[in-house]
Design an enzyme around this catalytic site. Structure first.
Site, PDB file in Angstrom:
ATOM      1  N   ASP A  94      41.828  13.920 -19.989  1.00  0.00           N
ATOM      2  CA  ASP A  94      43.162  13.376 -19.726  1.00  0.00           C
ATOM      3  C   ASP A  94      43.247  12.774 -18.323  1.00  0.00           C
ATOM      4  O   ASP A  94      42.470  13.119 -17.439  1.00  0.00           O
ATOM      5  CB  ASP A  94      44.196  14.503 -19.897  1.00  0.00           C
ATOM      6  CG  ASP A  94      45.600  13.966 -20.136  1.00  0.00           C
ATOM      7  OD1 ASP A  94      45.756  12.755 -20.405  1.00  0.00           O
ATOM      8  OD2 ASP A  94      46.550  14.766 -20.037  1.00  0.00           O
TER       9      ASP A  94
ATOM     10  N   TRP B 108      45.597   7.484 -13.787  1.00  0.00           N
ATOM     11  CA  TRP B 108      44.623   7.069 -12.771  1.00  0.00           C
ATOM     12  C   TRP B 108      44.751   5.567 -12.525  1.00  0.00           C
ATOM     13  O   TRP B 108      44.759   5.116 -11.386  1.00  0.00           O
ATOM     14  CB  TRP B 108      43.214   7.417 -13.264  1.00  0.00           C
ATOM     15  CG  TRP B 108      42.082   7.015 -12.364  1.00  0.00           C
ATOM     16  CD1 TRP B 108      41.518   7.762 -11.373  1.00  0.00           C
ATOM     17  CD2 TRP B 108      41.366   5.762 -12.390  1.00  0.00           C
ATOM     18  NE1 TRP B 108      40.492   7.067 -10.784  1.00  0.00           N
ATOM     19  CE2 TRP B 108      40.373   5.834 -11.387  1.00  0.00           C
ATOM     20  CE3 TRP B 108      41.461   4.611 -13.170  1.00  0.00           C
ATOM     21  CZ2 TRP B 108      39.483   4.784 -11.134  1.00  0.00           C
ATOM     22  CZ3 TRP B 108      40.585   3.566 -12.915  1.00  0.00           C
ATOM     23  CH2 TRP B 108      39.612   3.661 -11.901  1.00  0.00           C
TER      24      TRP B 108
ATOM     25  N   ASN C 127      47.771  10.303 -31.152  1.00  0.00           N
ATOM     26  CA  ASN C 127      47.598   9.075 -30.366  1.00  0.00           C
ATOM     27  C   ASN C 127      47.879   7.799 -31.161  1.00  0.00           C
ATOM     28  O   ASN C 127      48.060   6.729 -30.573  1.00  0.00           O
ATOM     29  CB  ASN C 127      46.193   8.989 -29.755  1.00  0.00           C
ATOM     30  CG  ASN C 127      45.989   9.903 -28.562  1.00  0.00           C
ATOM     31  OD1 ASN C 127      44.873  10.329 -28.271  1.00  0.00           O
ATOM     32  ND2 ASN C 127      47.058  10.238 -27.856  1.00  0.00           N
ATOM     33  N   TRP C 128      47.946   7.915 -32.501  1.00  0.00           N
ATOM     34  CA  TRP C 128      48.311   6.741 -33.312  1.00  0.00           C
ATOM     35  C   TRP C 128      49.715   6.263 -32.980  1.00  0.00           C
ATOM     36  O   TRP C 128      50.075   5.124 -33.265  1.00  0.00           O
ATOM     37  CB  TRP C 128      48.217   7.059 -34.808  1.00  0.00           C
ATOM     38  CG  TRP C 128      46.820   7.300 -35.289  1.00  0.00           C
ATOM     39  CD1 TRP C 128      46.318   8.472 -35.755  1.00  0.00           C
ATOM     40  CD2 TRP C 128      45.748   6.356 -35.377  1.00  0.00           C
ATOM     41  NE1 TRP C 128      44.998   8.322 -36.107  1.00  0.00           N
ATOM     42  CE2 TRP C 128      44.619   7.032 -35.898  1.00  0.00           C
ATOM     43  CE3 TRP C 128      45.626   4.993 -35.059  1.00  0.00           C
ATOM     44  CZ2 TRP C 128      43.388   6.406 -36.112  1.00  0.00           C
ATOM     45  CZ3 TRP C 128      44.389   4.367 -35.277  1.00  0.00           C
ATOM     46  CH2 TRP C 128      43.301   5.071 -35.791  1.00  0.00           C
TER      47      TRP C 128
ATOM     48  N   ARG D 297      40.129  20.891 -19.154  1.00  0.00           N
ATOM     49  CA  ARG D 297      41.134  19.837 -19.292  1.00  0.00           C
ATOM     50  C   ARG D 297      41.331  19.191 -17.938  1.00  0.00           C
ATOM     51  O   ARG D 297      41.704  19.858 -16.971  1.00  0.00           O
ATOM     52  CB  ARG D 297      42.464  20.388 -19.819  1.00  0.00           C
ATOM     53  CG  ARG D 297      43.507  19.265 -19.931  1.00  0.00           C
ATOM     54  CD  ARG D 297      44.716  19.613 -20.757  1.00  0.00           C
ATOM     55  NE  ARG D 297      45.512  18.399 -20.947  1.00  0.00           N
ATOM     56  CZ  ARG D 297      46.302  18.152 -21.963  1.00  0.00           C
ATOM     57  NH1 ARG D 297      46.455  19.053 -22.903  1.00  0.00           N
ATOM     58  NH2 ARG D 297      46.964  17.011 -22.052  1.00  0.00           N
TER      59      ARG D 297
ATOM     60  N   ARG E 113      47.960  22.366 -21.353  1.00  0.00           N
ATOM     61  CA  ARG E 113      48.194  22.533 -22.792  1.00  0.00           C
ATOM     62  C   ARG E 113      46.882  22.413 -23.569  1.00  0.00           C
ATOM     63  O   ARG E 113      45.936  21.795 -23.112  1.00  0.00           O
ATOM     64  CB  ARG E 113      49.126  21.428 -23.301  1.00  0.00           C
ATOM     65  CG  ARG E 113      50.547  21.514 -22.824  1.00  0.00           C
ATOM     66  CD  ARG E 113      51.422  20.522 -23.576  1.00  0.00           C
ATOM     67  NE  ARG E 113      51.160  19.143 -23.179  1.00  0.00           N
ATOM     68  CZ  ARG E 113      51.721  18.541 -22.143  1.00  0.00           C
ATOM     69  NH1 ARG E 113      52.561  19.196 -21.378  1.00  0.00           N
ATOM     70  NH2 ARG E 113      51.438  17.283 -21.868  1.00  0.00           N
TER      71      ARG E 113
ATOM     72  N   SER F  74      47.127  21.096 -26.720  1.00  0.00           N
ATOM     73  CA  SER F  74      47.368  19.816 -27.392  1.00  0.00           C
ATOM     74  C   SER F  74      46.672  19.666 -28.741  1.00  0.00           C
ATOM     75  O   SER F  74      46.106  18.615 -29.034  1.00  0.00           O
ATOM     76  CB  SER F  74      46.970  18.644 -26.475  1.00  0.00           C
ATOM     77  OG  SER F  74      47.793  18.622 -25.330  1.00  0.00           O
TER      78      SER F  74
ATOM     79  N   GLU G  48      37.228  30.299 -22.525  1.00  0.00           N
ATOM     80  CA  GLU G  48      37.720  30.306 -21.158  1.00  0.00           C
ATOM     81  C   GLU G  48      38.296  28.917 -20.903  1.00  0.00           C
ATOM     82  O   GLU G  48      37.701  27.919 -21.322  1.00  0.00           O
ATOM     83  CB  GLU G  48      36.588  30.583 -20.159  1.00  0.00           C
ATOM     84  CG  GLU G  48      35.955  31.957 -20.303  1.00  0.00           C
ATOM     85  CD  GLU G  48      36.877  33.082 -19.836  1.00  0.00           C
ATOM     86  OE1 GLU G  48      37.790  32.812 -19.031  1.00  0.00           O
ATOM     87  OE2 GLU G  48      36.685  34.218 -20.297  1.00  0.00           O
TER      88      GLU G  48
END
Ligand code: V0D
Length: 252
Positions: A20, A25, A68-69, A188, A194, A196, A207
Site C-alpha cells: 500500500d 507516494w 479495487n474494481w 503492510r 488493516r 483488508s 505476525e
C-alpha cells in the site's frame, strides 16, 4: 529495529505483503497516481530478488483486491498493464533464479491479456522450486472461503464428504490453493492497520508488521528489518511462554 543480524535458520517460510501507499507516494510528489503504481512495480522487482536471496520459500503479494474494481476505470486499465510490464524484465530472471510464479484470485473478471501473460509465466516457471511467488489479483479472502464452501457442498451432494470428517485440514483442501502454507509474517506498507480481506484463512497465526514506509520506498533493508523484528518475537500459538521454551508448563 535495526539491531543484530538475521538468523538464517529462522527466516519466515511464508511472507505476505499488502503493498500500500503507491498513490499517496505519487500525490505527495505532485505526480499522477499511476506514476506511483509504476514505481511500485520497481519495488516488486527489488523485493522479489531480496526475498529470494534471503531464502524465503513463499512470497505472496496483494496486487489487486476484489474491491479495487470500484476504482476509476482509467486507473484500473493502467493497473492491468503492470503484470506485462513486470514480466517483460522479470520472467527471464524468474526462470533463471528458480522462482515459480502462481496466482490466486478470481480469474473471471481479469482481462484476457492479463490472463495470458500470467499463464505464460506460470507455465514457464512450473518446474521451479527455490521460491513460490504468488500474486493475488482480483482476490478477496471471504470470496475464497465462500468458493471453498461451494466446492464442499458439491462434494457433499455427491456423497464424497462425510460431515463428521470435516475438520480444519479437510476444509482447507477446498480453498483455491490448498498448498499455500500459513503466513508467518504479514507486512503492510503505507501505515494503515488493516487486513483488508487479504488471506483470511492463511493469516490465522501470522505476525503482523505495519510500516509507515510507502511501498515505492520500501527496500531490501526494510525487508531485512521486518524479518529481524519477526525473529525478535515469540510465537506461542496459544501456549504459555514456558511451553514454547520447552519447559513443559503443566496443563490446567
Ligand atoms: C500496483 C504495488 C506487479 C501495488 C505494486 C494488476 C499496486 C505495483 C504486478 C503483477 C501492481 C501482478 C501479477 C503478475 C505479475 C506482476 C502488479 C497490479 C498492480 C494489478 F503476475 N505490480 N503490480 N499487478 N502494482
Amino acid at each position: 529495529m535495526g539491531e543484530g543480524s538475521i538468523r538464517s535458520e529462522a527466516i519466515p517460510r511464508h511472507i505476505a505483503v499488502i503493498m500500500d501507499g503507491n498513490g499517496r507516494w505519487a500525490e505527495e510528489r505532485g505526480l499522477a497516481r499511476t506514476d506511483g503504481h509504476h514505481a511500485g512495480v520497481d519495488t516488486v522487482r527489488k523485493i522479489v530478488r531480496a526475498a529470494r536471496d534471503l531464502g524465503v520459500s513463499w512470497l505472496t503479494l496483494f496486487a489487486f483486491s476484489s474491491e479495487n474494481w470500484n476504482r476509476p476505470k482509467l486507473e484500473v486499465d493502467e493497473l492491468m498493464k503492470l503484470p506485462e510490464e513486470f514480466f517483460e524484465s522479470e520472467l527471464p530472471d524468474a526462470i533463471e533464479n528458480g522462482i515459480r510464479i502462481r496466482m490466486i484470485g478470481n480469474r473471471d473478471r481479469l482481462p484476457s491479456h492479463v490472463l495470458s501473460t500470467l499463464d505464460e509465466a506460470i507455465e514457464a516457471t512450473r518446474g521451479n522450486s527455490s521460491m513460490r511467488l504468488t500474486f493475488a489479483l482480483s482476490y478477496g479472502g471471504r470470496g475464497e472461503i465462500v468458493a471453498a464452501v461451494h466446492r464442499l457442498l458439491q462434494d457433499y451432494d455427491l456423497g464424497k464428504l462425510d460431515p463428521d470428517s470435516l475438520d480444519e485440514d479437510r476444509f482447507a483442501e477446498y480453498l483455491d490453493h490448498p498448498e499455500l502454507p500459513d503466513v508467518d509474517l504479514l507486512i503492510r506498507t503505507g501505515g494503515e492497520r488493516r487486513v483488508s480481506n487479504f488471506l483470511l484463512w492463511q493469516l490465522a497465526y501470522a505476525e503482523i508488521l505495519v510500516t509507515d514506509i510507502m511501498w515505492p520506498d520500501f527496500d531490501r533493508e526494510d525487508l531485512e528489518a521486518a524479518i529481524l523484528d519477526y525473529q525478535s518475537r515469540e510465537r506461542r500459538y496459544g501456549k504459555i511462554s514456558a511451553q514454547v521454551r520447552g519447559e513443559g508448563g503443566s496443563a490446567s
